[in-house]
Design an enzyme around this catalytic site. Structure first.
Site, PDB file in Angstrom:
ATOM      1  CB  SER A 158      -0.878   0.014   1.249  1.00  0.00           C
ATOM      2  OG  SER A 158      -1.507   1.276   1.426  1.00  0.00           O
ATOM      3  CE1 TYR A 184      -2.689  -1.609   5.797  1.00  0.00           C
ATOM      4  CE2 TYR A 184      -2.239   0.648   5.102  1.00  0.00           C
ATOM      5  CZ  TYR A 184      -2.675  -0.634   4.811  1.00  0.00           C
ATOM      6  OH  TYR A 184      -3.091  -0.948   3.541  1.00  0.00           O
TER       7      TYR A 184
END
Length: 309
Positions: A158, A184
């Protein structure tokens, strides 16, 4: 070799990038394929004729998706197997049950911006799920990948990786206040570094690994963020699930990626290396493709997993 460019882009769909490709006789595993991007990736691979295994936590949901894929593609070789990436024993069981070669492994499953949580081993949940579980899976399946002769590993990362490098001295937030987005980001950096080092280590086995940013797509991944991810992506940059799966499917199937590994792709094309957060969905941080970081993470991951045996 220069940067990889393809005829596809932001709006391309998984079906479009795999059109005309025949993977009959080849086998693929897609993690997290009971919904969202994983399900659409599995559908596109099944449409090429590949035998596809959906590796999922929820077997009931996985079987429902498998039946739908078989109905929509006519492919009878769509199977379901249990896999909980946060549980090393589950990964070990999946690996032990696998027989024969594996041509495509899509490390798609993940969690995003989850509340503070730790595994039995004390590992931060997002790092454990997004990276360590997939690391254990891929390394456990190494012989099956090598037996394929030209296997590909696809790693869904990501742009969130730009939020944090690997914080080597405090991966599990033992000292820092827990921040779901930093956690994350760190896990997504680990995804890219895995692709870099796997490609280097497994070159003699003709195994390549590439990482990607699928785009901003509203799926179950956003369950901890109110369903809208970071909330900072403009509406015109939101993709459909079919568009979001395109880059994964491209890396898994396209002849343009033959022999190519250790790269990071956005919108079906390799993206540039950046030294500052780009402010866009493009760009891969230099620390995420640094070969020294990649080797260090690989050694650390092996060490952590060895403690569970």
């Amino acid at each position: 070799m220069g940067s990889i460019t393809t005829p596809f882009g932001f709006s391309s769909t998984a079906a479009e990038v795999s059109e005309g490709i025949d993977l009959t006789g080849r086998r693929a595993v897609v993690t997290g394929a009971s919904s969202g991007l994983g399900a659409e990736t599995a559908r596109a691979l099944a449409a090429t004729g590949a035998a596809v295994t959906l590796a999922v936590r929820d077997l009931t949901a996985g079987k429902r998706v498998a039946e739908d894929i078989t109905e929509s593609t006519g492919n009878q070789e769509v199977n379901v197997a249990h896999l909980d990436l946060a549980d090393p024993a589950s990964v070990t069981a999946f690996v032990a049950a696998w027989q024969g070669p594996l041509h495509v492994l899509v490390n798609n499953a993940g969690v995003m911006a989850s509340p503070e949580r730790y595994t039995e081993q004390g590992w931060e949940w997002q790092f454990a799920t997004n990276h360590l579980g997939h690391f254990a899976l891929a390394t456990g399946l190494h012989d099956a990948l090598a037996a394929a002769g030209d296997a590909r590993v696809v790693v869904v990362s990501s742009t969130g990786h730009q939020r944090s490098p690997i914080v080597w001295d405090d991966i599990d937030f033992a000292f820092r206040p827990y921040d779901p987005w930093l956690a994350y980001g760190q896990s997504k950096t680990a995804n890219v570094l895995f692709a870099v080092e796997a490609t280097r280590r497994w070159a003699d086995d003709n195994i390549t690994a590439n990482a990607l940013m699928p785009g901003a797509i509203y799926t179950n991944l956003q369950r901890h963020t109110g369903g809208r991810g970071s909330g900072r992506v403009p509406a015109h940059l939101i993709k459909t699930v079919e568009q979001g799966a395109a880059t994964s499917v491209l890396l898994a199937t396209s002849p343009l990626l033959e022999g190519v590994g250790g790269r990071y792709f956005v919108d079906c094309n390799e993206t540039e290396v950046v030294d500052r957060r780009s402010g866009t969905l493009h760009g891969v941080a230099r620390y995420a493709v640094d070969p020294d970081n990649a080797r260090r993470l690989w050694a650390l991951s092996q060490e952590l997993l060895a403690r569970t045996r």
